[in-house]
Enzyme design. Structure first.
Site, PDB file in Angstrom:
ATOM      1  N   GLY A 162       0.939  -1.361   0.028  1.00 39.90           N
ATOM      2  CA  GLY A 162      -0.067  -0.044   0.054  1.00 39.90           C
ATOM      3  C   GLY A 162       0.863   1.359   0.121  1.00 39.90           C
ATOM      4  N   SER A 163       0.411   2.290  -0.208  1.00 38.49           N
ATOM      5  CA  SER A 163       1.038   3.742  -0.328  1.00 38.49           C
ATOM      6  C   SER A 163       0.773   4.340   1.078  1.00 38.49           C
ATOM      7  CB  SER A 163       0.687   4.415  -1.535  1.00 38.49           C
ATOM      8  OG  SER A 163      -0.668   4.668  -1.728  1.00 38.49           O
ATOM      9  N   HIS A 167       3.074   4.858   3.006  1.00 46.03           N
ATOM     10  CA  HIS A 167       4.520   4.521   4.058  1.00 46.03           C
ATOM     11  C   HIS A 167       5.698   5.268   3.502  1.00 46.03           C
ATOM     12  CE1 HIS A 167       1.892   1.729   5.689  1.00 46.03           C
ATOM     13  NE2 HIS A 167       1.856   1.034   4.765  1.00 46.03           N
ATOM     14  N   HIS A 209      -0.534   0.748  10.128  1.00 50.72           N
ATOM     15  CA  HIS A 209      -1.687   1.690   9.301  1.00 50.72           C
ATOM     16  C   HIS A 209      -2.646   1.885  10.438  1.00 50.72           C
ATOM     17  CE1 HIS A 209      -0.089  -2.021   6.920  1.00 50.72           C
ATOM     18  NE2 HIS A 209      -0.231  -0.966   5.884  1.00 50.72           N
TER      19      HIS A 209
END
Ligand SMILES: Nc1ncnc2c1ncn2[C@@H]1O[C@H](COP(=O)(O)OP(=O)(O)O)[C@@H](O)[C@H]1O
Ligand SMILES: Nc1ncnc2c1ncn2[C@@H]1O[C@H](COP(=O)(O)OP(=O)(O)O)[C@@H](O)[C@H]1O
Ligand SMILES: [Mg+2]
Ligand SMILES: [Mg+2]
Ligand SMILES: [Mg+2]
Ligand SMILES: [Mg+2]
Lengths: 216, 334, 334, 216
Positions: B55-56, B58, B221
């Site tokens: 996922g973006s 990060h 997250h």
């Protein structure tokens, strides 16, 4: 009963709407257990499907192709955990609908059986793990046994959605074992699983769709 | 939530567009998916391809780590969501130089499924040999007996570093996979969260903490951690994080390690150095030698406040790989 | 205010302690003042020394920029406060290799007085030749007619880069000073603030903005800017910042520039790349060529939210210096 | 009047206390005009002086040396804008007190003249620039002219502090021209300058000190 490609697309359109309406709610559930994006993810995926429905699927009559496009579109648009899960559901279901423009009750039953078994296989979750399987699996069992008894899809699916609802609610009392909330332990208790909820919404929307389509 | 963005729906695409425009000599976007980025430099034939992703949100992980000595390509997902198989496949095809491709990603249900599907398809469609390394460094995410269930967080940096250097040195696919698995095996991370982040599309804080609270073991997250409590002085927080790591992975006096004190997004360098100071004190009291230190925001959770401590044990092989130079848009080592 | 610190009074000292422990091969602390940091590597005799410094709280500026191709030493002040002459002098003495030392710092009353006193004393006590370059890149801080009154913000990175590279290439003191002044002359920065920072010792936000407000031209220490207004989409903010810069320093089609999109502390890389995307669009529409881009937190104001855009015009000489490699703990370029 | 090294140290101790008491207030003023650290800076500087007073200055009798240590300590501890300014004040004043253990009214007058002129020279600010000079310079002029007239330091200094107070207050209506708030323009109006305030506090504390010392 008869269920046409047009009806199938009405169902998908209805899900688009339901997911938009529940975007905030699903994200809120996921904030408690996971990373808070479930509503966003569902919305992105179904918006992408909506685009297809408004463009290349407008004239599509093959229910199998409609489901393939739905599954692929969803997967390409979202990735995430639910991408492969729901996409697998639609792709497995597509096999049942292949080359069909009109669907019988039996077809619909077989579709949902394939849909749910596909998801279970893809994710490897069991009932009790606090995932969408807690909604879907009871629905599958109810659908299978009731359809066998009466051969009436609408009745059987109505029962099935009731079982799904129970299953969804049961996730409140379960400890998380899969996905992002699995480390939560005791703290996962009391919160309803977001994926179990979106799965219920999909089944419920199918029920309202066949009911509205039937009465026409 | 105040963000310098245009439209929440387009943040990832616009970020990627800015990124490839900023570093055209380093990275390029592949034509099919707008989420497939590969190194712009010619890679050697027969070099094992290193593919990262997830996922973006990060950043600099993961897209910032494409370049010499690190990854050859990255598949970028939506915020906090695994990329789908398509971009993974597109990157795979591009970076396969005949020696196979290793997939390195954090152990999350979504990533496992999407990268898993991509690996199957890559084999089927292009006959590419795929090796897979799941990163499982987050001590807080499962007990030791269930280590295989643990998730990947900042330690993915070291695993990618080891694999990237090994691939560059000419290791075979199997050898890149083994050394990356060893790096993961030797790596532990513990984090602490102070303030939440919020997804651009919901604007809601990912979790709630009181003004004086911190949360130990908070997920990458915003997933809930293992313990909420009153905010402690930095030294006490460092003591706790390091202790959890050492309980999980004992390190003897005389052993060498690499250390990463990682900011989660909005934590200042000042705080990270204050944390590092204590980490160093603890390790040196135990006779553990810090061979190399990394302090900064290497793997973030949007604008989350807090930090994590990662410790990787180094044998001779890993030491050489950690020391190996790298040249990525968001990380350079000479 | 939630911070990972021990005691507000000791934050700077503990940060420095952590820093030199993290990078012992790169930097070392001098014995007299606890605020004097120099490169740990042997510098060439007859190399001009490059000394930077200022208040802390701007990390990686300035202490992160000590290393090959950048500064030889840094004097670190309290948060947002110039260092006193003592540490500046101590660093000066250490890095003078017989060719003199250039002081590069932002044009703030405090820095001008403290570095000014140090320069006088260095001349008097050690006979060191001192050159001085004041950085004045902040367009918002004074009108064009009073450019010499402007303050230094993120553009100091480019001035240091130019001076550091020039010194490394063997320029004389006078030549290092001229090229650094040219870099300053060719550099403009405009910033925008979204959320305040707070000093560890007061815990109070440095300024106040409503939930939907931004402030254009906000100072590097939270000093009020030139205009408060409703938060705009990133593209509109970028338009405004770039326009102010180009009004102040016209750049013709075909000219080359370096661009820095700098985060002020808590702004995500995602936002910075979205900002960069638009900056690049504007410049390329005008035919201005971006020779090199920097995107990240290069000069912060503790955990302030917002960003700045810096543009430096490049002639052949500056281009060569910007491209010159550097190896500092917080910034490496190959 | 007589003012001994002990009295001088009492004065410095009193300033330490006053700056601690006003730390928040001075920072608050600076948050409006500058970077919000003036109270912190003054506190750091005077705490460092306090340490010297409690250690190496305990037995010191030379008023000049006391002032040198005070100025140097302040400068080394704070840097900042006010470091060089107040340090220069004390170092210039130290020349007046050199080798003296008891100070006359004339010495005290000369001290403050040197103190203020030193600050003015160091910073280059003029009256009206909205800095501590707006407090200090009127105080200097008042002190000089009144002392010339009556040769009575206490009276003259009392007047001088009144002038300082007016000067400090005048900064509210001035546009910033120096230091961090110079870019503020119109927005600097209405806010009192923090340095003008700390300078007033120092002068006022000297007045209360000589008054309390005299009545003993
Ligand atoms: N292995 C699995 N099998 C079935 N469902 C799963 C599995 N892992 C996760 N889920 C479902 O996915 C949901 C989370 O979806 P979402 O938030 O969109 O993805 P992510 O966890 O990647 O953020 C969970 O609530 C759960 O119902
Ligand atoms: N050139 C100058 N001459 C006299 N006083 C000055 C000058 N520059 C700044 N000052 C004073 O310094 C004060 C600010 O001090 P402080 O906040 O401690 O330093 P900084 O501005 O470095 O943060 C201002 O309020 C002003 O009175
Ligand atoms: Mg989720
Ligand atoms: Mg997610
Ligand atoms: Mg200051
Ligand atoms: Mg100040």
């Amino acid at each position: 009963m008869k269920f046409s490609a047009v009806d199938l697309k009405i169902f998908l359109k209805n899900v688009v709407e339901v997911m938009e309406d529940n975007k905030e709610y699903l994200s809120e559930l996921d904030r408690k257990l996971g990373d808070g994006d479930h509503g966003v993810t569902m919305s992105i995926g179904w918006q992408a499907i909506d685009e297809k429905l408004n463009e290349e699927l407008v004239a599509e009559e093959d229910c199998g192709k409609i489901c393939i496009t739905t599954g692929r579109t969803f997967l390409s648009a979202v990735g995430s955990s639910v991408g492969p899960l729901y996409a697998t559901g639609f792709l497995r279901g597509a096999k049942v609908f292949q080359n069909k423009t009109e669907l019988t009750g039996e077809d619909l039953k077989d579709f949902w059986v394939a849909f749910i078994e596909g998801i279970k296989e893809r994710g490897g979750a069991e009932v009790g793990d606090k995932t969408m399987i807690d909604t879907l699996y009871p629905a599958l069992e109810s659908l299978k046994s009731n359809f066998e008894k009466e051969q009436d899809f609408v009745n059987a699916f109505t029962e099935s959605v009731a079982a799904a609802h129970k299953g969804m609610e049961s996730t409140k009392d379960l400890l998380s074992k899969r996905g992002r909330s699995s480390r939560l332990g005791e703290r996962s208790l009391g919160n309803q699983d977001p994926g179990a909820t979106s799965a219920y919404l999909i089944l419920e929307t199918f029920l309202t769709t066949i009911n509205s389509v039937q009465t026409v | 939530m105040k963000k310098l963005i245009n439209n929440p729906t387009h943040v990832v695409d616009e970020m990627i567009e800015g990124y490839v425009k900023a570093f055209p000599k380093h990275v390029k976007l592949l034509p099919e998916n707008k989420r497939s980025i590969v190194t712009a430099k010619e890679t050697r034939p027969e070099k094992v391809g290193v593919l990262i992703g997830g996922g973006s949100g990060h950043e600099p992980a993961f897209m910032g780590y494409v370049g010499d000595g690190m990854a050859d390509g990255v598949a970028v997902g939506n915020i906090f969501a695994s990329p789908p198989p398509d971009p993974i496949l597109e990157v795979t095809k591009e970076i396969d130089k005949g020696a196979g491709v290793v997939y390195i990603y954090g152990n999350y249900a979504g990533d496992v499924m999407n990268f898993g599907m991509a690996a199957e398809l890559a084999d089927l469609e292009y006959g590419t040999n795929i090796g897979t390394v799941l990163v499982t460094d987050d001590v807080a995410s499962a007990p030791k007996e269930e280590k295989e269930k643990r998730r990947g967080i900042a330690g993915e940096f070291f695993v990618t570093k080891a694999a990237g250097a090994a691939a560059d040195k000419g290791y075979s696919l199997d050898d890149v996979v083994s050394v990356a698995k060893k790096a993961n095996e030797y790596t532990r991370t513990m984090g602490v969260g102070l303030t939440p982040c919020s997804l651009p599309q919901t604007g809601k804080p990912s979790f709630e903490l009181e003004a004086n609270e911190m949360e130990i073991g908070l997920g990458h997250h915003g997933e809930p951690g293992i313990e909420k409590g009153e905010l402690q002085p930095a030294d006490r927080v460092a003591d706790r994080l390091v202790q959890e790591i050492l309980n999980d992975m004992p390190i003897g006096s005389g052993e060498k390690v690499a250390v990463l004190v990682n900011g989660l997004g909005s934590t200042t360098q000042m705080e990270l150095y204050i944390m590092f100071r204590r980490v160093e004190q603890i390790l040196s009291e135990k006779g553990i030698e810090i061979h190399r230190s990394y302090v900064g925001s290497y793997s973030t959770s949007l604008e989350m406040g807090g930090c994590s401590v990662t410790i990787t044990k180094l044998d001779d092989e890993l030491m050489e790989l950690v020391d190996y130079p790298a040249d990525c848009p968001m990380y350079v080592q000479r």
